[in-house]
Design an enzyme around this catalytic site. Structure first.
Site, PDB file in Angstrom:
ATOM      1  N   SER A 208       8.578   9.265  28.629  1.00 46.80           N
ATOM      2  CA  SER A 208       8.017  10.008  27.107  1.00 46.80           C
ATOM      3  C   SER A 208       8.941   9.842  26.261  1.00 46.80           C
ATOM      4  O   SER A 208       9.694   9.564  26.216  1.00 46.80           O
ATOM      5  CB  SER A 208       8.214  11.252  27.618  1.00 46.80           C
ATOM      6  OG  SER A 208       9.315  11.879  26.445  1.00 46.80           O
ATOM      7  N   LYS A 209       8.651   9.476  24.821  1.00 46.82           N
ATOM      8  CA  LYS A 209       9.390   8.810  23.950  1.00 46.82           C
ATOM      9  C   LYS A 209      10.348  10.359  23.919  1.00 46.82           C
ATOM     10  O   LYS A 209      11.424   9.469  23.074  1.00 46.82           O
ATOM     11  CB  LYS A 209       8.331   8.677  22.515  1.00 46.82           C
ATOM     12  CG  LYS A 209       7.585   9.892  22.146  1.00 46.82           C
ATOM     13  CD  LYS A 209       6.871   9.797  20.872  1.00 46.82           C
ATOM     14  CE  LYS A 209       5.527  10.992  20.509  1.00 46.82           C
ATOM     15  NZ  LYS A 209       4.440  11.164  19.913  1.00 46.82           N
ATOM     16  N   ARG A 210      10.282  11.342  24.048  1.00 42.43           N
ATOM     17  CA  ARG A 210      11.578  11.757  23.280  1.00 42.43           C
ATOM     18  C   ARG A 210      12.984  12.347  24.417  1.00 42.43           C
ATOM     19  O   ARG A 210      13.994  12.463  24.633  1.00 42.43           O
ATOM     20  CB  ARG A 210      10.780  13.614  23.818  1.00 42.43           C
ATOM     21  CG  ARG A 210       9.998  13.699  22.779  1.00 42.43           C
ATOM     22  CD  ARG A 210       9.924  15.366  23.217  1.00 42.43           C
ATOM     23  NE  ARG A 210       8.432  15.741  21.992  1.00 42.43           N
ATOM     24  CZ  ARG A 210       7.480  15.598  21.398  1.00 42.43           C
ATOM     25  NH1 ARG A 210       6.711  14.508  22.259  1.00 42.43           N
ATOM     26  NH2 ARG A 210       6.660  15.892  20.464  1.00 42.43           N
ATOM     27  N   ASN A 212      13.277   8.012  26.235  1.00 43.80           N
ATOM     28  CA  ASN A 212      13.165   6.773  26.401  1.00 43.80           C
ATOM     29  C   ASN A 212      12.077   5.761  25.381  1.00 43.80           C
ATOM     30  O   ASN A 212      11.076   6.651  25.201  1.00 43.80           O
ATOM     31  CB  ASN A 212      12.806   5.840  27.744  1.00 43.80           C
ATOM     32  CG  ASN A 212      13.847   5.873  28.243  1.00 43.80           C
ATOM     33  OD1 ASN A 212      14.728   5.396  27.982  1.00 43.80           O
ATOM     34  ND2 ASN A 212      13.350   6.411  30.104  1.00 43.80           N
ATOM     35  N   GLU A 363       6.423  10.940  12.511  1.00 45.01           N
ATOM     36  CA  GLU A 363       5.704   9.914  13.401  1.00 45.01           C
ATOM     37  C   GLU A 363       4.065  10.131  13.884  1.00 45.01           C
ATOM     38  O   GLU A 363       2.514   9.244  13.380  1.00 45.01           O
ATOM     39  CB  GLU A 363       5.817   9.851  14.984  1.00 45.01           C
ATOM     40  CG  GLU A 363       4.682   9.669  15.472  1.00 45.01           C
ATOM     41  CD  GLU A 363       5.153   9.295  17.131  1.00 45.01           C
ATOM     42  OE1 GLU A 363       4.799   8.568  17.533  1.00 45.01           O
ATOM     43  OE2 GLU A 363       6.202  10.227  17.605  1.00 45.01           O
TER      44      GLU A 363
END
Length: 465
Positions: A208-210, A212, A363
């Protein structure tokens, strides 16, 4: 030898969503990623679906209002049933449906899935898969605005484009019975299906963006080579042979076979990607590396973007590089500025939460148009919504983005650094705060302290039994 061709299809089925920014962003990423050759983007327009409405073997269902669907979801969970639509309009007559449509009731078209039995299909990686039909809902095919959902658009486009193999993430396994039912309803031969494993973080959680970065923009801005990233992603489930890990795309194509692809859970390890990128860098001829550096952050265009931000802050040319260092790097080390990330009157948990929530807010609010004006407005709006004062939060934002308390104007700096790298740094600063241990305050030394050196030593404390 038969020539193999590949097309890129961008399927957008949300008529209310302006996806032009995402489309051109994807195109830019692909042009960065594909080195050499010709890149062709094929955007398939979704037309003529209204003519298919009564030929799908699907039922016409009047649309339930969102509140009703929410209640059905809750009641389904409480009764131990799969959550979702309860087929309440599945069996109304065609005459009643047409009558209600004629009077203006909103409706959707759903696929009438079999309520009993099972759907069996072969997966090229996983073997035979069997799914109980009672667990599959009646999927919406045409929405109330007349546009198809992805499920219908995807199947029709795949057939019209003569797609022979559908290779996608394992999350789509549960939807495959719906797609097979559509192929059969149209009288078409289903393609071969292969469901790839999902990428995982080092802790085995879903990537996940949190944890990686998931945007190609980040890897480009952080100085990774496209061929190194492609090589690294090829290792996610594929084994070249022996212990070889560095190879070109052409070499991979030469030896590729589906028997070398694993359905396990590949780990996306950023440190390994950095190591692999280093191999490419060390073997690169100096002239090529110079060209890559100029195309990265040392181009005339980018330096001309930085000069107006830094010119008034330096007096000699040798001060330019130190002043610009945070523009020319990826992740930042916050060890020397941690205390400055915590505003007076707040604790590190509050500061961490604010930076993490601000990242999500940016975002959501600044998807397109990453400008200083848009960023300032979003940050001020966030402070107003969350009860933070701008003078409290704006300094931590500056430090998170630059690693410094003194820097060029924060919002212009965020624009120059770029959207994905800015958000990455905000998340890293928020995480660093969670693990930060403030140094213990040093006790004041009494003037008589040296005399204590001659004091009689006290007996050591007894150890616990």
């Amino acid at each position: 030898m038969k020539t193999q061709t590949s097309d890129l299809r961008l399927t957008e089925t949300n008529s209310a969503d302006d996806s032009s920014g995402r489309t051109w962003g994807l195109e830019g990423n692909l042009f960065w990623h594909v080195t050499g050759g010709v890149f062709a983007a094929v955007i398939t327009l979704l037309l003529c679906f209204s003519a298919l409405r009564w030929s799908l073997g699907a039922s016409a269902a009047l649309a339930a209002v969102p509140l009703t669907l929410s209640l059905l979801y809750v009641f389904g969970l409480r009764q131990g049933k799969p959550p979702g639509y309860d087929r309440r309009y599945r069996y109304i007559s065609k005459a009643e449906a047409q009558e209600r449509i004629a009077r203006g009731d909103k409706y959707v078209i759903r696929l009438a899935m079999p309520e009993t039995g099972e759907t069996r299909f072969h997966d090229g990686l996983r073997g035979d898969i069997v799914i109980d039909n009672s667990t599959i809902d009646d999927q919406v095919l045409l929405k109330s605005d007349g546009f198809p959902t992805y499920h219908l658009a995807n199947v029709v486009d795949d057939h019209l484009m003569k797609v022979s193999h559908v290779i996608r993430a394992e999350e789509w396994i549960i939807s495959t019975p719906k797609h097979i039912a559509l192929y059969l309803a149209f009288g078409w031969e289903p393609p071969a299906f292969l469901h790839m494993p999902l990428l995982r973080n080092p802790d085995r959680s879903k990537i996940s963006k949190r944890k990686n970065p998931v945007s190609l923009d980040y890897y480009r801005d952080a100085g990774f080579f496209p061929e190194a990233l492609l090589n690294f992603l090829s290792l996610m489930g594929f084994a070249f042979g022996g212990d070889r890990e560095k190879f070109t795309l052409a070499e991979m194509i030469e030896v590729f076979d589906w028997t070398k692809v694993s359905a396990g859970e590949p780990v996306f390890d950023l440190q390994k990607l950095t190591w692999l990128n280093g191999l490419y860098l060390h073997e690169m001829p100096p002239e090529m590396l110079l060209s890559r550096l100029r195309a990265w952050r040392l181009s005339d265009d980018y330096l001309l973007q930085l000069i107006p931000l830094l010119r008034e802050r330096i007096e000699r040319m040798d001060q330019f590089i130190p002043s610009a260092s945070f523009f020319l790097t990826g992740d930042i080390d916050y060890s020397g500025v941690m205390a400055s990330l915590i505003p007076k009157g707040r604790d590190q948990t509050q500061a961490s939460q604010a930076l993490a929530e601000l990242t999500d807010y940016l975002e959501e609010q600044v998807r397109h148009g990453w400008t200083a004006e848009a960023l300032e407005k979003a940050c001020r709006d966030f402070c107003e919504k969350t009860g933070w004062k701008t003078k409290e939060l704006f300094m931590p934002i500056r430090i998170a983005v630059t690693g410094r308390a003194a820097s060029p104007p924060r919002f212009e700096t965020m624009v120059a650094i770029g959207k994905d790298l800015t958000r990455r740094r905000l998340r890293l600063a928020a995480h660093a705060l969670l693990t930060y241990s403030a140094p213990a305050a040093q006790p004041a030394v009494s003037p008589s302290a040296p005399a204590q050196a001659h004091a009689k030593p006290q007996a050591p404390a007894k150890a616990p039994p």
